[in-house]
Design an enzyme around this catalytic site. Sequence first.
Site, short mmCIF file in Angstrom:
data_model
loop_
_atom_site.label_atom_id
_atom_site.label_comp_id
_atom_site.label_asym_id
_atom_site.label_seq_id
_atom_site.Cartn_x
_atom_site.Cartn_y
_atom_site.Cartn_z
N THR A 199 0.86 -1.19 0.00
CA THR A 199 0.00 0.00 0.00
C THR A 199 0.90 1.23 0.00
OG1 THR A 199 -1.84 -1.03 1.14
CG2 THR A 199 -1.56 1.32 1.52
N ARG A 227 -14.70 -6.54 -0.17
CA ARG A 227 -14.15 -6.00 1.08
C ARG A 227 -13.50 -4.63 0.83
NH1 ARG A 227 -8.59 -4.51 2.60
NH2 ARG A 227 -8.29 -4.98 4.80
N GLY A 251 -1.07 -1.76 6.64
CA GLY A 251 -1.08 -2.95 7.49
C GLY A 251 -2.42 -3.64 7.39
N1 ASP Z 1 -4.20 -1.44 4.89
C1 ASP Z 1 -4.46 -2.02 3.60
C2 ASP Z 1 -5.79 -2.72 3.64
O1 ASP Z 1 -6.09 -3.38 4.62
C3 ASP Z 1 -3.42 -2.99 3.17
C4 ASP Z 1 -1.99 -2.53 3.31
O2 ASP Z 1 -1.69 -1.56 3.95
O3 ASP Z 1 -1.09 -3.17 2.73
O4 ASP Z 1 -6.53 -2.65 2.69
#
Ligand code: ASP
Length: 332
Positions: A199, A227, A251
Amino acid sequence: MSQVHAQSTQGQKAILVIHGGAGVIEKKYMTPEKEQAYKAALTQALEAGYSALQEGKTCVDAVQAAIRVMEDSPLFNAGKGAVFTHDGKNQMDAAIMNGADLKAGAIADVSNIKNPIDAARAVMEKSPHVLLACEGAEKFAEKEGCVMEPPSYFFTQDRWDQLQRALKRDKGDTTAVLDFDPRVNKIYGAGEEDDKFGTVGCVALDQSGNLAAGTSTGGMTDKLYDRIGDSPIIGAGTYANNKTCAISCTGWGEFFMRTLAAKTVSDLMEYKGMDLENAADTVIYHIIPGLGGDGGMIALDKNGDFAFPFNTPGMFRGYIGKDGVPHVFMYK
Ligand code: ASP
């Protein structure tokens, strides 16, 4: 706690901090070529954002510019290179927030917008709403002139392979397993560092002393049922308020949503008088792992002080300030 990751740039205006995702980012999983490629992409993003600030553009412009570069890179889980859902689609989320007036815009579950951060900004500035999703968001983005791409544009072999391994693991296939990480009590697939890394996010302070934050993501590999994660939820994965701070998280999104992680940092500063580093550390080292989640964030305050705490083995991250030199980090 995150002292080694926190920097003081007291009194300095115009600074930009980015992340390219938190996860199992460890030297043993990196080839020198891959490391070089990540460094180059992070550097390019920092330079794009910082040159906007130097030209006297706003922090919102800078955040958008830096995030666009990472969305265009196949290395990150955002835009081109977004992870695949359980059904083999790319469904992206993004948000941007302006700390000067608390205006915010976000889009969720979009599959055809080349730069989801552009669409988030259009929602903030050209719609009466904060969050648009699915086909409605796409229709709006197209009307506002965002560049649209077919699904094939977002495809990358690495992400596809990552989904295939995740699907095998869903069926209990242990050959798709490489490493068990006791810190997060999780099993990672062969060669795939982590399901939820990549991300991207940016926080910036401009020459007028305003703060902005933005985040863009493909979400989590193998995600189900349309989702939506924390990134496009204002206060969860993204938040900015000139009074306190600008935050972008990465995260395990469900935990950042349940704790309203980004806004909690701001609240700890505003209502408890904590400084930025303590507030960010409280969320990343106590609140999130206390519930069993993991991840990290970038946090920047109006003085130009910033922190990038993470409780995963690594987080792609960097900053650029007064010296104009991009500083890039990956590991603990
Ligand atoms: N926080 C993001 C999500 O849950 C994923 C990530 O940060 O890699 O969609």
